[in-house]
Design a protein around this motif. Structure first.
Motif, PDB file in Angstrom:
ATOM      1  N   UNK A 192      -1.796  13.797  -7.070  1.00 35.69           N
ATOM      2  CA  UNK A 192      -1.104  12.841  -6.206  1.00 35.69           C
ATOM      3  C   UNK A 192      -2.112  12.004  -5.406  1.00 35.69           C
ATOM      4  N   UNK A 193      -3.148  12.645  -4.919  1.00 38.91           N
ATOM      5  CA  UNK A 193      -4.183  11.945  -4.166  1.00 38.91           C
ATOM      6  C   UNK A 193      -4.940  10.958  -5.048  1.00 38.91           C
ATOM      7  N   UNK A 245      -4.345   2.282  -4.407  1.00 38.86           N
ATOM      8  CA  UNK A 245      -4.981   1.591  -3.281  1.00 38.86           C
ATOM      9  C   UNK A 245      -6.117   0.694  -3.769  1.00 38.86           C
ATOM     10  N   UNK A 246      -6.881   1.149  -4.744  1.00 33.01           N
ATOM     11  CA  UNK A 246      -7.977   0.330  -5.275  1.00 33.01           C
ATOM     12  C   UNK A 246      -7.433  -0.908  -5.973  1.00 33.01           C
ATOM     13  N   UNK A 250      -1.219  -1.876  -0.522  1.00 36.06           N
ATOM     14  CA  UNK A 250      -2.438  -1.167  -0.134  1.00 36.06           C
ATOM     15  C   UNK A 250      -2.198  -0.229   1.049  1.00 36.06           C
ATOM     16  N   UNK A 251      -1.439  -0.671   2.030  1.00 35.73           N
ATOM     17  CA  UNK A 251      -1.196   0.167   3.216  1.00 35.73           C
ATOM     18  C   UNK A 251      -0.409   1.430   2.875  1.00 35.73           C
ATOM     19  N   UNK A 252       0.715   1.344   2.163  1.00 33.86           N
ATOM     20  CA  UNK A 252       1.408   2.599   1.807  1.00 33.86           C
ATOM     21  C   UNK A 252       0.571   3.492   0.892  1.00 33.86           C
ATOM     22  N   UNK A 253      -0.237   2.872   0.015  1.00 26.96           N
ATOM     23  CA  UNK A 253      -1.069   3.680  -0.884  1.00 26.96           C
ATOM     24  C   UNK A 253      -2.149   4.414  -0.095  1.00 26.96           C
ATOM     25  N   UNK A 254      -2.711   3.764   0.918  1.00 25.89           N
ATOM     26  CA  UNK A 254      -3.713   4.442   1.747  1.00 25.89           C
ATOM     27  C   UNK A 254      -3.084   5.572   2.564  1.00 25.89           C
ATOM     28  N   UNK A 301      -4.044   9.461   2.278  1.00 18.49           N
ATOM     29  CA  UNK A 301      -4.387  10.303   3.427  1.00 18.49           C
ATOM     30  C   UNK A 301      -3.557  11.562   3.469  1.00 18.49           C
ATOM     31  N   UNK A 302      -2.269  11.438   3.204  1.00 16.10           N
ATOM     32  CA  UNK A 302      -1.418  12.630   3.129  1.00 16.10           C
ATOM     33  C   UNK A 302      -1.846  13.540   1.981  1.00 16.10           C
ATOM     34  N   UNK A 303      -2.259  12.924   0.874  1.00 18.15           N
ATOM     35  CA  UNK A 303      -2.707  13.719  -0.268  1.00 18.15           C
ATOM     36  C   UNK A 303      -3.978  14.499   0.028  1.00 18.15           C
TER      37      UNK A 303
END
Length: 120
Positions: free
Chosen positions: A26-27, A34-35, A45-49, A53-55
């Protein structure tokens, strides 16, 4: 030359490893999204980052869970009231008492020189 057979991991340890691998996957997906979103100047990009972070947090949590479940499984294998990690590794009755200074010269155990094996 035969390969050494390894014991199968306990179920709770295997389940923790599976959760850790899924969380790591998942991470990695979050990192890839994000990339790609940063190359495309996308709003994703913001939700992916945040997902990445949660991952990372979840992966560290799962790795800690693996360590704890391995320790619990190792304690369960040792048995109840086992004070040392090596308890149960020898056959019963195979240990000889260590001669003490001032004790009998031939190394035989006297009732005073015996060390109790378990404490109440």
């Amino acid at each position: 030359m035969s390969a050494a057979r390894r014991r199968r991991l306990p179920d709770e340890v295997r389940a923790a490893v599976v959760r850790a691998v899924l969380c790591l996957a998942f991470t990695m997906v979050g990192l890839l999204i994000a990339t790609l979103a940063s190359y495309a100047d996308s709003w994703l990009m913001t939700p992916a980052l945040m997902a990445m972070g949660l991952g990372v947090f979840g992966t560290m949590w799962c790795l800690l869970e693996i360590l704890i479940s391995r320790q619990v499984a190792a304690q369960r294998m040792r048995g109840p009231n086992s004070a040392s990690p090596m308890a149960g590794s020898r056959a019963p009755g195979g240990a000889r008492p260590v001669p003490r200074p001032g004790g009998p010269p031939n190394g035989t155990a006297t009732p005073q020189s015996r060390v109790p094996t378990a404490y109440p």
